[in-house]
Design a protein around this motif. Structure first.
Motif, mmCIF file in Angstrom:
data_model
loop_
_atom_site.group_PDB
_atom_site.id
_atom_site.type_symbol
_atom_site.label_atom_id
_atom_site.label_comp_id
_atom_site.label_asym_id
_atom_site.label_seq_id
_atom_site.Cartn_x
_atom_site.Cartn_y
_atom_site.Cartn_z
ATOM 1 N N GLY A 174 -21.738 -16.877 2.256
ATOM 2 C CA GLY A 174 -21.298 -16.674 0.890
ATOM 3 C C GLY A 174 -20.036 -15.848 0.773
ATOM 4 N N LEU A 175 -19.508 -15.368 1.899
ATOM 5 C CA LEU A 175 -18.269 -14.591 1.853
ATOM 6 C C LEU A 175 -17.078 -15.515 1.619
ATOM 7 N N PRO A 176 -16.060 -15.026 0.939
ATOM 8 C CA PRO A 176 -14.839 -15.820 0.806
ATOM 9 C C PRO A 176 -14.209 -16.047 2.184
ATOM 10 N N GLU A 177 -13.491 -17.142 2.339
ATOM 11 C CA GLU A 177 -12.806 -17.469 3.595
ATOM 12 C C GLU A 177 -11.902 -16.313 4.016
ATOM 13 N N GLY A 178 -12.050 -15.856 5.267
ATOM 14 C CA GLY A 178 -11.204 -14.799 5.802
ATOM 15 C C GLY A 178 -11.602 -13.382 5.404
ATOM 16 N N ALA A 179 -12.675 -13.235 4.648
ATOM 17 C CA ALA A 179 -13.112 -11.890 4.224
ATOM 18 C C ALA A 179 -13.608 -11.104 5.433
ATOM 19 N N SER A 180 -13.383 -9.803 5.437
ATOM 20 C CA SER A 180 -13.837 -8.966 6.550
ATOM 21 C C SER A 180 -15.016 -8.102 6.115
ATOM 22 N N THR A 208 -33.611 -12.455 7.810
ATOM 23 C CA THR A 208 -32.810 -12.944 6.700
ATOM 24 C C THR A 208 -32.969 -11.997 5.540
ATOM 25 N N ASP A 209 -31.849 -11.647 4.927
ATOM 26 C CA ASP A 209 -31.870 -10.771 3.765
ATOM 27 C C ASP A 209 -30.833 -11.276 2.778
ATOM 28 N N ILE A 210 -31.109 -11.100 1.515
ATOM 29 C CA ILE A 210 -30.167 -11.519 0.490
ATOM 30 C C ILE A 210 -29.715 -10.284 -0.264
ATOM 31 N N PHE A 211 -28.398 -10.015 -0.253
ATOM 32 C CA PHE A 211 -27.923 -8.988 -1.137
ATOM 33 C C PHE A 211 -26.957 -9.657 -2.086
ATOM 34 N N ALA A 212 -27.453 -9.741 -3.331
ATOM 35 C CA ALA A 212 -26.755 -10.441 -4.418
ATOM 36 C C ALA A 212 -26.495 -11.878 -4.001
ATOM 37 N N GLU A 213 -25.233 -12.313 -4.032
ATOM 38 C CA GLU A 213 -24.938 -13.715 -3.725
ATOM 39 C C GLU A 213 -24.728 -13.978 -2.240
ATOM 40 N N GLN A 242 -21.724 -3.862 6.321
ATOM 41 C CA GLN A 242 -21.156 -3.427 5.047
ATOM 42 C C GLN A 242 -20.032 -4.372 4.642
ATOM 43 N N TYR A 243 -20.146 -4.872 3.415
ATOM 44 C CA TYR A 243 -19.102 -5.696 2.815
ATOM 45 C C TYR A 243 -18.887 -5.174 1.400
ATOM 46 N N LYS A 244 -17.700 -4.646 1.148
ATOM 47 C CA LYS A 244 -17.389 -4.016 -0.140
ATOM 48 C C LYS A 244 -18.458 -2.975 -0.462
ATOM 49 N N ASP A 245 -19.152 -3.118 -1.587
ATOM 50 C CA ASP A 245 -20.189 -2.154 -1.973
ATOM 51 C C ASP A 245 -21.571 -2.516 -1.441
ATOM 52 N N TYR A 246 -21.693 -3.644 -0.762
ATOM 53 C CA TYR A 246 -22.979 -4.081 -0.219
ATOM 54 C C TYR A 246 -23.165 -3.456 1.155
ATOM 55 N N LYS A 247 -24.320 -2.863 1.356
ATOM 56 C CA LYS A 247 -24.618 -2.191 2.622
ATOM 57 C C LYS A 247 -26.081 -2.442 2.957
ATOM 58 N N THR A 264 -13.611 -10.482 10.820
ATOM 59 C CA THR A 264 -13.515 -11.616 9.897
ATOM 60 C C THR A 264 -14.239 -12.823 10.495
ATOM 61 N N GLU A 265 -14.724 -12.667 11.737
ATOM 62 C CA GLU A 265 -15.476 -13.752 12.385
ATOM 63 C C GLU A 265 -16.837 -13.874 11.721
ATOM 64 N N ASN A 266 -17.141 -15.054 11.285
ATOM 65 C CA ASN A 266 -18.402 -15.263 10.584
ATOM 66 C C ASN A 266 -18.909 -16.674 10.879
ATOM 67 N N PRO A 267 -19.876 -16.807 11.772
ATOM 68 C CA PRO A 267 -20.692 -15.758 12.381
ATOM 69 C C PRO A 267 -19.945 -15.025 13.492
ATOM 70 N N THR A 268 -20.486 -13.876 13.849
ATOM 71 C CA THR A 268 -19.968 -13.082 14.960
ATOM 72 C C THR A 268 -21.117 -12.762 15.906
ATOM 73 N N VAL A 269 -20.788 -12.312 17.095
ATOM 74 C CA VAL A 269 -21.802 -11.983 18.100
ATOM 75 C C VAL A 269 -21.654 -10.522 18.502
ATOM 76 N N ALA A 270 -22.752 -9.806 18.547
ATOM 77 C CA ALA A 270 -22.802 -8.443 19.059
ATOM 78 C C ALA A 270 -23.478 -8.502 20.423
ATOM 79 N N ASP A 271 -22.798 -8.016 21.436
ATOM 80 C CA ASP A 271 -23.316 -8.082 22.802
ATOM 81 C C ASP A 271 -23.990 -6.768 23.177
ATOM 82 N N LEU A 272 -25.307 -6.820 23.335
ATOM 83 C CA LEU A 272 -26.096 -5.650 23.715
ATOM 84 C C LEU A 272 -26.632 -5.768 25.141
#
Length: 87
Positions: free
Chosen positions: A28-34, A3-8, A74-79, A53-61
């Motif tokens: 905390g992402l707006p609805e439909g945000a990618s 778990t990590d918090i970047f800003a809100e 990465q979301y906007k300026d948050y990385k 835009t799936e939140n949560p999403t699954v990465a298959d490894l």
């Protein structure tokens, strides 16, 4: 669970270590945000690179060999980069 918090926004990645499927949730992402998801091997080979835009999403490894991978969210300026362990 990581778990990590970047800003809100709160980023949850679990289970880590994983046997294959990794769940990623960015709260905390707006609805439909990618956001962009990238997973690469330690040698730099890109395993997954997608905008979602799936939140949560699954990465298959499941097809990836055991080892350490780097995940970038990465979301906007948050990385955020961190390690994912595939058992």
């Amino acid at each position: 669970m990581f778990t990590d918090i970047f800003a809100e926004y709160q980023l949850h990645v679990y289970p880590n270590p994983t046997h294959g499927e990794l769940k990623i949730e960015l709260r905390g992402l707006p609805e439909g945000a990618s956001y962009h998801l990238l997973i690469a091997s330690m040698s730099g080979q890109v395993i997954i690179s997608r905008k979602t835009t799936e939140n949560p999403t699954v990465a298959d490894l499941t097809e990836c060999p055991a080892g350490i991978y780097i995940m970038r969210i990465q979301y906007k300026d948050y990385k955020k980069d961190f390690k994912v362990i595939r058992l």
